[in-house]
Write a protein that holds these residues in place. Structure first.
Motif, PDB file in Angstrom:
ATOM      1  N   LEU A  16       9.852   0.880  17.100  1.00 24.16           N
ATOM      2  CA  LEU A  16      10.044   1.687  15.896  1.00 24.16           C
ATOM      3  C   LEU A  16      10.047   0.771  14.680  1.00 24.16           C
ATOM      4  N   SER A  17       9.488   1.279  13.586  1.00 26.12           N
ATOM      5  CA  SER A  17       9.432   0.492  12.360  1.00 26.12           C
ATOM      6  C   SER A  17       9.629   1.416  11.169  1.00 26.12           C
ATOM      7  N   GLY A  18      10.526   1.052  10.267  1.00 28.64           N
ATOM      8  CA  GLY A  18      10.802   1.863   9.091  1.00 28.64           C
ATOM      9  C   GLY A  18      12.176   2.484   9.168  1.00 28.64           C
ATOM     10  N   GLU A  19      12.342   3.636   8.549  1.00 28.11           N
ATOM     11  CA  GLU A  19      13.628   4.324   8.503  1.00 28.11           C
ATOM     12  C   GLU A  19      13.687   5.449   9.525  1.00 28.11           C
ATOM     13  N   LEU A  20      14.710   5.402  10.359  1.00 29.45           N
ATOM     14  CA  LEU A  20      14.927   6.461  11.354  1.00 29.45           C
ATOM     15  C   LEU A  20      16.026   7.364  10.801  1.00 29.45           C
ATOM     16  N   ASP A  21      15.596   8.397  10.076  1.00 35.38           N
ATOM     17  CA  ASP A  21      16.535   9.289   9.401  1.00 35.38           C
ATOM     18  C   ASP A  21      16.120  10.735   9.610  1.00 35.38           C
ATOM     19  N   HIS A  22      16.739  11.646   8.871  1.00 36.86           N
ATOM     20  CA  HIS A  22      16.459  13.077   9.046  1.00 36.86           C
ATOM     21  C   HIS A  22      14.993  13.426   8.788  1.00 36.86           C
ATOM     22  N   ASN A  23      14.290  12.611   8.017  1.00 35.63           N
ATOM     23  CA  ASN A  23      12.873  12.871   7.746  1.00 35.63           C
ATOM     24  C   ASN A  23      11.963  12.484   8.907  1.00 35.63           C
ATOM     25  N   SER A  24      12.375  11.514   9.715  1.00 33.60           N
ATOM     26  CA  SER A  24      11.493  11.000  10.761  1.00 33.60           C
ATOM     27  C   SER A  24      11.994  11.251  12.181  1.00 33.60           C
ATOM     28  N   ALA A  25      13.245  11.655  12.343  1.00 33.82           N
ATOM     29  CA  ALA A  25      13.828  11.781  13.682  1.00 33.82           C
ATOM     30  C   ALA A  25      13.082  12.778  14.562  1.00 33.82           C
ATOM     31  N   GLU A  26      12.684  13.911  14.006  1.00 34.30           N
ATOM     32  CA  GLU A  26      11.985  14.925  14.804  1.00 34.30           C
ATOM     33  C   GLU A  26      10.644  14.394  15.318  1.00 34.30           C
ATOM     34  N   GLU A  27       9.908  13.699  14.465  1.00 35.77           N
ATOM     35  CA  GLU A  27       8.625  13.115  14.871  1.00 35.77           C
ATOM     36  C   GLU A  27       8.828  12.092  15.984  1.00 35.77           C
ATOM     37  N   VAL A  28       9.860  11.271  15.858  1.00 30.99           N
ATOM     38  CA  VAL A  28      10.170  10.277  16.886  1.00 30.99           C
ATOM     39  C   VAL A  28      10.512  10.972  18.197  1.00 30.99           C
ATOM     40  N   ARG A  29      11.336  12.012  18.141  1.00 27.87           N
ATOM     41  CA  ARG A  29      11.701  12.786  19.338  1.00 27.87           C
ATOM     42  C   ARG A  29      10.449  13.315  20.050  1.00 27.87           C
ATOM     43  N   VAL A  30       9.604  13.968  19.285  1.00 24.58           N
ATOM     44  CA  VAL A  30       8.412  14.606  19.860  1.00 24.58           C
ATOM     45  C   VAL A  30       7.477  13.572  20.483  1.00 24.58           C
ATOM     46  N   LYS A  31       7.215  12.483  19.770  1.00 27.56           N
ATOM     47  CA  LYS A  31       6.271  11.473  20.273  1.00 27.56           C
ATOM     48  C   LYS A  31       6.795  10.777  21.526  1.00 27.56           C
ATOM     49  N   ILE A  32       8.070  10.416  21.527  1.00 26.43           N
ATOM     50  CA  ILE A  32       8.627   9.751  22.707  1.00 26.43           C
ATOM     51  C   ILE A  32       8.689  10.724  23.885  1.00 26.43           C
ATOM     52  N   ASP A  33       9.127  11.946  23.641  1.00 26.70           N
ATOM     53  CA  ASP A  33       9.175  12.946  24.724  1.00 26.70           C
ATOM     54  C   ASP A  33       7.793  13.197  25.309  1.00 26.70           C
ATOM     55  N   ASN A  34       6.783  13.316  24.469  1.00 23.32           N
ATOM     56  CA  ASN A  34       5.420  13.525  24.963  1.00 23.32           C
ATOM     57  C   ASN A  34       4.977  12.376  25.854  1.00 23.32           C
ATOM     58  N   LYS A  35       5.260  11.157  25.432  1.00 22.16           N
ATOM     59  CA  LYS A  35       4.867   9.979  26.219  1.00 22.16           C
ATOM     60  C   LYS A  35       5.627   9.954  27.549  1.00 22.16           C
ATOM     61  N   ILE A  36       6.918  10.269  27.515  1.00 21.61           N
ATOM     62  CA  ILE A  36       7.714  10.312  28.749  1.00 21.61           C
ATOM     63  C   ILE A  36       7.155  11.356  29.712  1.00 21.61           C
ATOM     64  N   ASP A  37       6.824  12.537  29.189  1.00 16.27           N
ATOM     65  CA  ASP A  37       6.333  13.626  30.036  1.00 16.27           C
ATOM     66  C   ASP A  37       4.934  13.369  30.562  1.00 16.27           C
ATOM     67  N   ILE A  38       4.034  12.935  29.709  1.00 14.33           N
ATOM     68  CA  ILE A  38       2.633  12.727  30.116  1.00 14.33           C
ATOM     69  C   ILE A  38       2.513  11.606  31.151  1.00 14.33           C
ATOM     70  N   ASP A  39       3.228  10.490  30.927  1.00 14.85           N
ATOM     71  CA  ASP A  39       3.114   9.333  31.816  1.00 14.85           C
ATOM     72  C   ASP A  39       4.201   9.283  32.886  1.00 14.85           C
ATOM     73  N   ASN A  40       5.027  10.347  32.972  1.00 17.54           N
ATOM     74  CA  ASN A  40       6.123  10.419  33.943  1.00 17.54           C
ATOM     75  C   ASN A  40       6.989   9.151  33.916  1.00 17.54           C
ATOM     76  N   ILE A  41       7.448   8.802  32.725  1.00 17.80           N
ATOM     77  CA  ILE A  41       8.235   7.596  32.496  1.00 17.80           C
ATOM     78  C   ILE A  41       9.701   7.845  32.845  1.00 17.80           C
ATOM     79  N   LYS A  42      10.330   6.842  33.474  1.00 16.63           N
ATOM     80  CA  LYS A  42      11.761   6.936  33.772  1.00 16.63           C
ATOM     81  C   LYS A  42      12.567   5.813  33.131  1.00 16.63           C
TER      82      LYS A  42
END
Length: 111
Positions: A16-42
């Motif tokens: 992660l790079s930059g500010e992790l705040d109310h403006n970016s948290a949802e995008e971070v959630r979605v992108k990480i969740d998608n990667k976890i789900d698609i690649d079956n990451i544990k």
């Protein structure tokens, strides 16, 4: 907020790079969740070396990813948090449940 992914063996390193705040948290959630789900990451290492600011929304994003992985029998840890971000994690009590490491390599070896 800029987010990049690298797979090291069975572990996903999310940098992660930059500010992790109310403006970016949802995008971070979605992108990480998608990667976890698609690649079956544990196993996920969150590399905080580039994070300059974090608020309670960022804490929520981290805790949510931790819970998601725990429900899958996996794990999440923090690496390379700067002094200010480290203090926020400490005050929030996150280090009681989420391990922190000084380097990404150490985190990948230990997770």
């Amino acid at each position: 907020m800029y987010l990049s992914f690298e797979k090291q063996g069975e572990t996903l390193v999310a940098s992660l790079s930059g500010e992790l705040d109310h403006n970016s948290a949802e995008e971070v959630r979605v992108k990480i969740d998608n990667k976890i789900d698609i690649d079956n990451i544990k196993k996920v290492v969150l590399n905080f070396s580039g994070v300059t600011f974090m608020d309670s929304s960022g804490i929520g994003a981290v805790v949510g990813r931790y819970k998601k992985l725990c429900n899958k029998g996996g794990n999440l840890c923090i690496a390379e948090a700067n002094k200010n971000v480290d203090r926020i994690f400490e005050l929030a009590g996150l280090y009681k449940v989420i391990n922190k490491y000084n380097t990404v390599d150490e985190a990948v070896r230990c997770i």
